[in-house]
Design a protein around this motif. Structure first.
Motif, short mmCIF file in Angstrom:
data_model
loop_
_atom_site.label_atom_id
_atom_site.label_comp_id
_atom_site.label_asym_id
_atom_site.label_seq_id
_atom_site.Cartn_x
_atom_site.Cartn_y
_atom_site.Cartn_z
N ASP A 109 0.86 -1.19 0.00
CA ASP A 109 0.00 0.00 0.00
C ASP A 109 0.89 1.24 0.00
O ASP A 109 1.41 1.64 1.04
CB ASP A 109 -0.91 -0.04 1.23
CG ASP A 109 -1.91 1.10 1.30
OD1 ASP A 109 -1.66 2.15 0.68
OD2 ASP A 109 -2.92 0.94 1.99
N VAL A 149 -11.74 10.10 -4.68
CA VAL A 149 -10.92 8.94 -5.04
C VAL A 149 -11.37 8.41 -6.39
O VAL A 149 -12.54 8.13 -6.61
CB VAL A 149 -11.05 7.84 -3.96
CG1 VAL A 149 -10.33 6.58 -4.40
CG2 VAL A 149 -10.47 8.33 -2.64
N THR A 200 -10.51 5.58 -9.69
CA THR A 200 -9.97 4.23 -9.89
C THR A 200 -8.45 4.29 -10.00
O THR A 200 -7.74 3.43 -9.47
CB THR A 200 -10.58 3.60 -11.16
OG1 THR A 200 -12.00 3.54 -10.99
CG2 THR A 200 -10.04 2.21 -11.40
N LEU A 241 -6.90 4.46 -6.57
CA LEU A 241 -6.95 3.16 -5.91
C LEU A 241 -5.92 2.20 -6.50
O LEU A 241 -5.27 1.45 -5.77
CB LEU A 241 -8.35 2.56 -5.99
CG LEU A 241 -9.41 3.24 -5.14
CD1 LEU A 241 -10.78 2.61 -5.40
CD2 LEU A 241 -9.07 3.16 -3.66
N GLU A 242 -5.77 2.20 -7.81
CA GLU A 242 -4.78 1.34 -8.45
C GLU A 242 -3.37 1.71 -8.04
O GLU A 242 -2.51 0.85 -7.89
CB GLU A 242 -4.93 1.40 -9.97
CG GLU A 242 -6.19 0.71 -10.46
CD GLU A 242 -6.48 0.93 -11.93
OE1 GLU A 242 -5.82 1.80 -12.56
OE2 GLU A 242 -7.37 0.23 -12.45
N ARG A 282 -2.67 3.03 -5.14
CA ARG A 282 -2.54 2.71 -3.72
C ARG A 282 -2.31 1.22 -3.48
O ARG A 282 -1.48 0.84 -2.67
CB ARG A 282 -3.79 3.17 -2.97
CG ARG A 282 -3.70 2.85 -1.50
CD ARG A 282 -4.82 3.42 -0.69
NE ARG A 282 -4.63 2.96 0.68
CZ ARG A 282 -5.56 2.97 1.60
NH1 ARG A 282 -6.74 3.46 1.33
NH2 ARG A 282 -5.31 2.52 2.80
N PHE A 283 -3.07 0.37 -4.15
CA PHE A 283 -3.04 -1.06 -3.87
C PHE A 283 -2.38 -1.84 -4.99
O PHE A 283 -2.88 -1.84 -6.12
CB PHE A 283 -4.46 -1.60 -3.64
CG PHE A 283 -5.15 -0.97 -2.47
CD1 PHE A 283 -4.76 -1.24 -1.18
CD2 PHE A 283 -6.20 -0.09 -2.67
CE1 PHE A 283 -5.40 -0.65 -0.10
CE2 PHE A 283 -6.85 0.51 -1.60
CZ PHE A 283 -6.44 0.22 -0.31
N LEU A 297 -7.61 -4.60 -4.09
CA LEU A 297 -8.16 -3.47 -4.85
C LEU A 297 -9.64 -3.70 -5.16
O LEU A 297 -10.47 -2.82 -4.94
CB LEU A 297 -7.37 -3.27 -6.15
CG LEU A 297 -7.95 -2.29 -7.16
CD1 LEU A 297 -7.97 -0.88 -6.61
CD2 LEU A 297 -7.17 -2.35 -8.46
N VAL A 317 -11.81 -3.34 -1.98
CA VAL A 317 -11.99 -1.94 -1.58
C VAL A 317 -12.99 -1.26 -2.51
O VAL A 317 -13.82 -0.47 -2.06
CB VAL A 317 -10.63 -1.20 -1.56
CG1 VAL A 317 -10.83 0.30 -1.40
CG2 VAL A 317 -9.76 -1.75 -0.43
N GLN A 318 -12.96 -1.59 -3.77
CA GLN A 318 -13.94 -1.02 -4.71
C GLN A 318 -15.35 -1.49 -4.37
O GLN A 318 -16.30 -0.71 -4.46
CB GLN A 318 -13.56 -1.38 -6.14
CG GLN A 318 -12.34 -0.62 -6.62
CD GLN A 318 -11.84 -1.08 -7.99
OE1 GLN A 318 -11.82 -2.28 -8.28
NE2 GLN A 318 -11.42 -0.14 -8.80
N CYS A 366 -15.26 3.34 -2.08
CA CYS A 366 -14.24 4.26 -1.60
C CYS A 366 -14.32 5.52 -2.46
O CYS A 366 -13.87 5.54 -3.59
CB CYS A 366 -12.86 3.63 -1.68
SG CYS A 366 -11.58 4.62 -0.90
N TYR A 367 -14.92 6.55 -1.90
CA TYR A 367 -15.14 7.79 -2.64
C TYR A 367 -14.21 8.90 -2.19
O TYR A 367 -13.95 9.84 -2.93
CB TYR A 367 -16.60 8.23 -2.49
CG TYR A 367 -17.55 7.08 -2.76
CD1 TYR A 367 -17.73 6.61 -4.06
CD2 TYR A 367 -18.20 6.42 -1.74
CE1 TYR A 367 -18.56 5.54 -4.33
CE2 TYR A 367 -19.04 5.34 -2.00
CZ TYR A 367 -19.22 4.90 -3.28
OH TYR A 367 -20.03 3.83 -3.53
#
Length: 101
Positions: free
Chosen positions: A46, A64, A66, A69-70, A72-73, A79, A82-83, A87-88
């Motif tokens: 992470d 946030v 996509t 998030l990509e 981050r994870f 991933l 979390v989606q 996760c906004y």
């Protein structure tokens, strides 16, 4: 204030440990528990968690995407979980005590 969240501590052995997670939708709590078992906190998986711990500063993303998030994870299964949780926006806050997290 939030749809879901987790509390992660650095235990006496120096390892990160998720001690609590909750979602406003009770049906999603089982997914959070599954994440806790399959994906223990690991700064190496992470990028934002790692940066927050190293800099000892809060990190806030009001929106946030996509792509965020990509970034981050690195773990695809995490991933996707979390989606599903939704996760906004997110905030990571290291709590310091005598300069220790």
């Amino acid at each position: 204030m939030a749809d879901w969240g987790s509390i992660i501590i650095k235990n006496e052995d120096g390892e990160f440990e998720r001690i609590a997670s909750i979602h406003t939708n009770p049906e999603m709590n089982s997914l959070l528990q599954d994440i806790a078992q399959k994906h223990p906190p690991n700064p190496e998986n992470d990028a934002f968690f790692q940066a927050t711990m190293e800099k000892k500063k809060s990190l806030f993303f009001p929106v946030v995407t996509t792509q965020i998030l990509e970034q981050r994870f690195s773990d695809q299964e995490l991933l996707e979980a979390v989606q599903l949780l939704g996760c906004y926006s997110f905030i990571m806050v290291p709590i310091l005590n005598r300069e220790k997290i």
